[in-house]
Design a protein around this motif. Structure first.
Motif, short mmCIF file in Angstrom:
data_model
loop_
_atom_site.label_atom_id
_atom_site.label_comp_id
_atom_site.label_asym_id
_atom_site.label_seq_id
_atom_site.Cartn_x
_atom_site.Cartn_y
_atom_site.Cartn_z
N LYS A 254 1.74 1.52 12.61
CA LYS A 254 2.16 2.92 12.56
C LYS A 254 3.07 3.24 11.37
CE LYS A 254 1.87 5.57 16.02
NZ LYS A 254 1.99 6.39 17.24
N LYS A 255 2.97 2.45 10.31
CA LYS A 255 3.67 2.74 9.06
C LYS A 255 2.68 3.35 8.08
CE LYS A 255 7.24 -0.85 9.30
NZ LYS A 255 7.83 -2.03 8.58
N ILE A 256 3.11 4.40 7.39
CA ILE A 256 2.25 5.15 6.49
C ILE A 256 2.98 5.40 5.18
CG2 ILE A 256 1.02 7.35 6.16
CD1 ILE A 256 -0.11 5.81 8.52
N ILE A 257 2.23 5.30 4.06
CA ILE A 257 2.73 5.83 2.79
C ILE A 257 1.93 7.09 2.50
CG2 ILE A 257 2.99 5.48 0.31
CD1 ILE A 257 3.41 2.56 0.77
N ALA A 258 2.63 8.18 2.25
CA ALA A 258 1.99 9.48 2.05
C ALA A 258 2.60 10.16 0.83
CB ALA A 258 2.17 10.35 3.29
N SER A 259 1.90 11.16 0.34
CA SER A 259 2.47 12.01 -0.70
C SER A 259 3.52 12.91 -0.07
CB SER A 259 1.37 12.84 -1.37
OG SER A 259 0.88 13.81 -0.45
N GLU A 260 4.11 13.76 -0.86
CA GLU A 260 5.17 14.64 -0.35
C GLU A 260 4.60 15.93 0.24
OE1 GLU A 260 7.48 14.70 -3.99
OE2 GLU A 260 8.92 13.30 -3.09
N ASP A 261 3.41 15.85 0.81
CA ASP A 261 2.79 17.00 1.47
C ASP A 261 3.50 17.25 2.80
OD1 ASP A 261 0.06 18.73 1.63
OD2 ASP A 261 0.58 17.97 3.61
N ASP A 262 4.16 18.40 2.91
CA ASP A 262 4.99 18.67 4.09
C ASP A 262 4.19 18.67 5.38
OD1 ASP A 262 7.22 18.88 2.51
OD2 ASP A 262 7.11 21.06 2.33
N GLU A 263 2.98 19.23 5.35
CA GLU A 263 2.17 19.29 6.56
C GLU A 263 1.82 17.90 7.07
OE1 GLU A 263 1.35 21.65 8.54
OE2 GLU A 263 1.89 23.44 7.41
N ALA A 264 1.33 17.04 6.18
CA ALA A 264 0.96 15.69 6.58
C ALA A 264 2.15 14.92 7.12
CB ALA A 264 0.33 14.95 5.41
N VAL A 265 3.26 14.98 6.41
CA VAL A 265 4.44 14.22 6.82
C VAL A 265 4.96 14.70 8.17
CG1 VAL A 265 6.84 13.71 6.23
CG2 VAL A 265 5.08 13.66 4.46
N VAL A 275 6.85 7.37 8.20
CA VAL A 275 6.22 7.81 6.95
C VAL A 275 7.19 7.65 5.79
CG1 VAL A 275 5.03 9.68 5.76
CG2 VAL A 275 4.86 9.49 8.26
N GLU A 276 6.75 6.92 4.78
CA GLU A 276 7.50 6.84 3.52
C GLU A 276 6.73 7.67 2.50
OE1 GLU A 276 9.32 3.59 0.33
OE2 GLU A 276 8.54 2.93 2.27
N THR A 277 7.42 8.54 1.79
CA THR A 277 6.74 9.42 0.84
C THR A 277 6.95 8.95 -0.59
OG1 THR A 277 8.62 10.94 0.67
CG2 THR A 277 6.98 11.40 2.38
N VAL A 278 5.92 9.18 -1.40
CA VAL A 278 5.96 8.89 -2.83
C VAL A 278 5.36 10.09 -3.56
CG1 VAL A 278 5.16 7.37 -4.68
CG2 VAL A 278 5.71 6.40 -2.45
N ASP A 279 6.03 10.54 -4.60
CA ASP A 279 5.52 11.64 -5.41
C ASP A 279 4.37 11.12 -6.27
OD1 ASP A 279 5.05 13.79 -7.08
OD2 ASP A 279 6.98 13.69 -8.11
N VAL A 280 3.18 11.64 -6.04
CA VAL A 280 2.01 11.27 -6.86
C VAL A 280 1.35 12.54 -7.43
CG1 VAL A 280 1.54 9.04 -5.80
CG2 VAL A 280 0.57 11.11 -4.78
N SER A 281 2.16 13.53 -7.73
CA SER A 281 1.64 14.84 -8.14
C SER A 281 0.82 14.79 -9.42
CB SER A 281 2.80 15.83 -8.29
OG SER A 281 3.79 15.32 -9.17
N GLN A 282 1.14 13.87 -10.33
CA GLN A 282 0.34 13.77 -11.55
C GLN A 282 -1.10 13.33 -11.22
OE1 GLN A 282 1.22 14.47 -14.92
NE2 GLN A 282 2.86 15.50 -13.78
N PHE A 283 -1.24 12.56 -10.16
CA PHE A 283 -2.55 12.04 -9.78
C PHE A 283 -3.32 13.02 -8.90
CE2 PHE A 283 0.36 8.59 -10.61
CZ PHE A 283 -0.35 7.82 -11.52
#
Length: 306
Positions: A254-265, A275-283
């Motif tokens: 139940k550990k997740i790495i996600a983008s900083e999308d508020d809905e998903a998080v 949930v740990e978030t990482v900024d991947v906006s360039q991608f």
């Protein structure tokens, strides 16, 4: 600290892995090893709706930012006990950092895929060269086309494949699925509109019995069969799809790495995921998220330990 992170990041490129018997039988089993590629030549290629829209808005890659974001993703993986195997980027392959699409680790060993887009076809051979340097020779799909973003080894006994008619063809799908059929797995195909690029922009498993999904954009019969199989769906709004909100990486437990999308998080945390978030906006503005940037090559069922 920043220099130490950069040193670890760059020295990992082309390092020979110590574990080579890489297999995966479930998308949400404990992740131990992943293949990534630094984004040194990342550029927005107008081959999908997301990238075309961003190019029309004047987007251009901020390369220092892209490298920082990729380094941060690697650091997050390592913090969670995942070994990162980095391969060397090549100048004529702007999407090579999206390693998910060019190979898939299966219960029978890894297999190189067959990308449909002309600018991506060289990526499989580039990865094959690294694999040979590791002393391995991965088989590859030789009929039709298929890309890893359309493939989800959901859990033991269940393979899901997306088919938009643009990236993954019937011939490629059938060749890839053949050993699963032979082993008695259920193979469930989900048709979807080509605007959404790959299945993993609409659907990602987060546990053996739960997935993050944009239900309204998925095929109704696919959704119905998932529910018959006891897979619950954490529904995401269609507005999150262009931002790659569903495109997350399950680490297991139940550990997740996600983008900083508020809905998903927020929705994942409401269902008791860490949930740990990482900024991947360039991608994401180039059409790929965290799931796209990572090629898991080894997962261990939790019951067997690490």
């Amino acid at each position: 600290m920043k220099l130490d992170l950069l040193s670890r990041y760059t020295s990992a490129i082309d390092s020979v892995p110590t574990i080579l018997d890489w297999r995966i039988s479930g998308e949400t089993d404990l992740l131990t090893d992943v293949v990534l590629c630094p984004p040194d030549y990342l550029a927005p290629v107008p081959c999908c709706t997301v990238t075309r829209d961003n190019l029309e808005q004047g987007f251009a890659v901020d390369m220092p930012a892209a490298k920082r974001q990729h380094e941060a993703l690697c650091a997050a993986l390592r913090r969670n006990g995942v070994t990162c195997h980095l391969v060397t980027p090549e100048p004529d392959l702007p999407d090579m950092c999206f390693t998910r699409d060019i190979a898939v680790a299966t219960p029978f060993g890894p297999m190189l895929t067959a990308p449909a887009m002309p600018h991506r076809r060289g990526e499989t051979e580039a990865l094959a060269r690294h694999v040979r340097a590791w002393g391995l020779n991965w088989p590859r799909v030789t009929t039709g086309t298929i890309e890893g973003g359309d493939i989800c080894i959901a859990r033991e006994g269940l393979l899901l494949i997306g088919s938009s008619g643009e990236r993954t063809s019937r011939e490629g799908l059938e060749e890839f699925a053949a050993p699963f059929h032979d082993a008695g797995w259920e193979v469930l195909v989900c048709p979807f509109h080509a605007d959404h690029l790959h299945l993993d922009t609409l659907f990602c498993m987060v546990s053996p019995d739960e997935a993050l999904a944009c239900v309204e954009l998925l095929d109704a019969s696919f959704v119905a069969r998932l529910r018959e199989l006891g897979i619950a769906l954490i529904d995401m709004p269609a507005a999150s799809v262009p931002q790659l909100g569903c495109n997350i990486l399950a680490l297991g437990g139940k550990k997740i790495i996600a983008s900083e999308d508020d809905e998903a998080v927020s929705r994942l945390r409401a269902h008791d995921y860490h949930v740990e978030t990482v900024d991947v906006s360039q991608f994401t503005r180039c059409g790929g998220g965290i799931h796209c940037l990572t090629l898991p090559v080894r997962r261990v069922p939790v019951s067997r330990g690490r």
